[in-house]
Design a protein around this motif. Sequence first.
Motif, PDB file in Angstrom:
ATOM      1  N   GLU A  38       4.301  13.092   3.868  1.00  0.00           N
ATOM      2  CA  GLU A  38       4.800  13.808   2.690  1.00  0.00           C
ATOM      3  C   GLU A  38       6.047  13.140   2.110  1.00  0.00           C
ATOM      4  O   GLU A  38       6.338  13.291   0.914  1.00  0.00           O
ATOM      5  N   ALA A  39       6.777  12.408   2.935  1.00  0.00           N
ATOM      6  CA  ALA A  39       7.994  11.754   2.461  1.00  0.00           C
ATOM      7  C   ALA A  39       7.696  10.605   1.509  1.00  0.00           C
ATOM      8  O   ALA A  39       8.619  10.058   0.883  1.00  0.00           O
ATOM      9  N   GLY A  40       6.439  10.240   1.371  1.00  0.00           N
ATOM     10  CA  GLY A  40       6.073   9.132   0.502  1.00  0.00           C
ATOM     11  C   GLY A  40       5.881   9.501  -0.950  1.00  0.00           C
ATOM     12  O   GLY A  40       5.516   8.656  -1.770  1.00  0.00           O
ATOM     13  N   GLY A  84       0.825  -1.193   0.000  1.00  0.00           N
ATOM     14  CA  GLY A  84       0.000   0.000   0.000  1.00  0.00           C
ATOM     15  C   GLY A  84       0.864   1.249   0.000  1.00  0.00           C
ATOM     16  O   GLY A  84       2.050   1.202  -0.369  1.00  0.00           O
ATOM     17  N   PRO A  85       0.332   2.399   0.432  1.00  0.00           N
ATOM     18  CA  PRO A  85       1.122   3.625   0.492  1.00  0.00           C
ATOM     19  C   PRO A  85       2.382   3.433   1.337  1.00  0.00           C
ATOM     20  O   PRO A  85       2.357   2.753   2.361  1.00  0.00           O
ATOM     21  N   VAL A  86       3.478   4.050   0.889  1.00  0.00           N
ATOM     22  CA  VAL A  86       4.796   3.693   1.409  1.00  0.00           C
ATOM     23  C   VAL A  86       5.121   4.256   2.793  1.00  0.00           C
ATOM     24  O   VAL A  86       6.063   3.809   3.435  1.00  0.00           O
ATOM     25  N   VAL A  87       4.374   5.241   3.264  1.00  0.00           N
ATOM     26  CA  VAL A  87       4.580   5.737   4.629  1.00  0.00           C
ATOM     27  C   VAL A  87       3.413   5.256   5.484  1.00  0.00           C
ATOM     28  O   VAL A  87       2.261   5.650   5.270  1.00  0.00           O
ATOM     29  N   GLY A  88       3.725   4.391   6.435  1.00  0.00           N
ATOM     30  CA  GLY A  88       2.721   3.874   7.353  1.00  0.00           C
ATOM     31  C   GLY A  88       2.818   4.556   8.706  1.00  0.00           C
ATOM     32  O   GLY A  88       3.433   5.629   8.853  1.00  0.00           O
ATOM     33  N   LEU A  89       2.236   3.918   9.707  1.00  0.00           N
ATOM     34  CA  LEU A  89       2.199   4.477  11.058  1.00  0.00           C
ATOM     35  C   LEU A  89       2.466   3.369  12.061  1.00  0.00           C
ATOM     36  O   LEU A  89       1.730   2.376  12.107  1.00  0.00           O
TER      37      LEU A  89
END
Length: 258
Positions: free
Chosen positions: A237-239, A7-12
């Motif tokens: 934003e880094a993604g 999925g989107p490259v920056v997770g949590l």
Amino acid sequence: MEQRRLGPVVGLGTWNTFGGDADLAERVVGAAFEAGTRVVDSSPMYGGAEASLAVALQGRRDEAVVATKIWSRSVEDGQAHFARQLGWFGRVDVEQVHNLVGWREHLPWLEAEREAGRIGRLGVTHYDRSAFGELEEALATQRFETLQVPLNPFERDCEERLLPLAEELGVAVIVMRPLGQGELARRAPAHEELEPLAAFGVRTWPQALLKWALSDPRVDVVIPATRNPEHARENAEAGEPPWLGAEERRLVERLAAA
């Protein structure tokens, strides 16, 4: 935000963040999702984080990729905790054996749950380089689909053997500690030192560190943990591409070492 296999490259991440504070979890997760984050990572080791995350995902569960963990030497205890996870999340998109604990014993029933559709992918994790040999052994069974390891300019041991093996086997990589558990993030260089990275969309030092990890194409997602909703937005934003080249990655490494 760019998407890779998970999925989107920056997770949590949720280690040492909101614990049992569901209100804080809702604010942080809400901010992260507004910014494009979808992968959320937790564990029974993280206090009440899983239950708080479940509250925060109400109304968002179908958008989320829930990565959590089994952390028990007993199969019976692991299965009991998995039942609670199903109650919280309905399904587990990525179920990981935390720190290799009982991985051989857990694999058969986890594979059965995956076959039944209650688990999407199976993974394995460890934070300590002394366990990387056993991680290689686990991956070599070809029964795991994800690997979670630390990667940042100070922790690069996984680059030697684990990342090449994951690439060879088609295993998706989740990066823990991309900010060095906050230690690297707190040692921010002067703003003017980051100016060469502005063309890559970098405004903050944490963004530079996240982009450093994501610029390795073998990495699928980074999972920085935060208690601050604004930091969750900034991290996301880094993604966005473009990704750092070799020269820019070396700059980040030099700034981290300064």
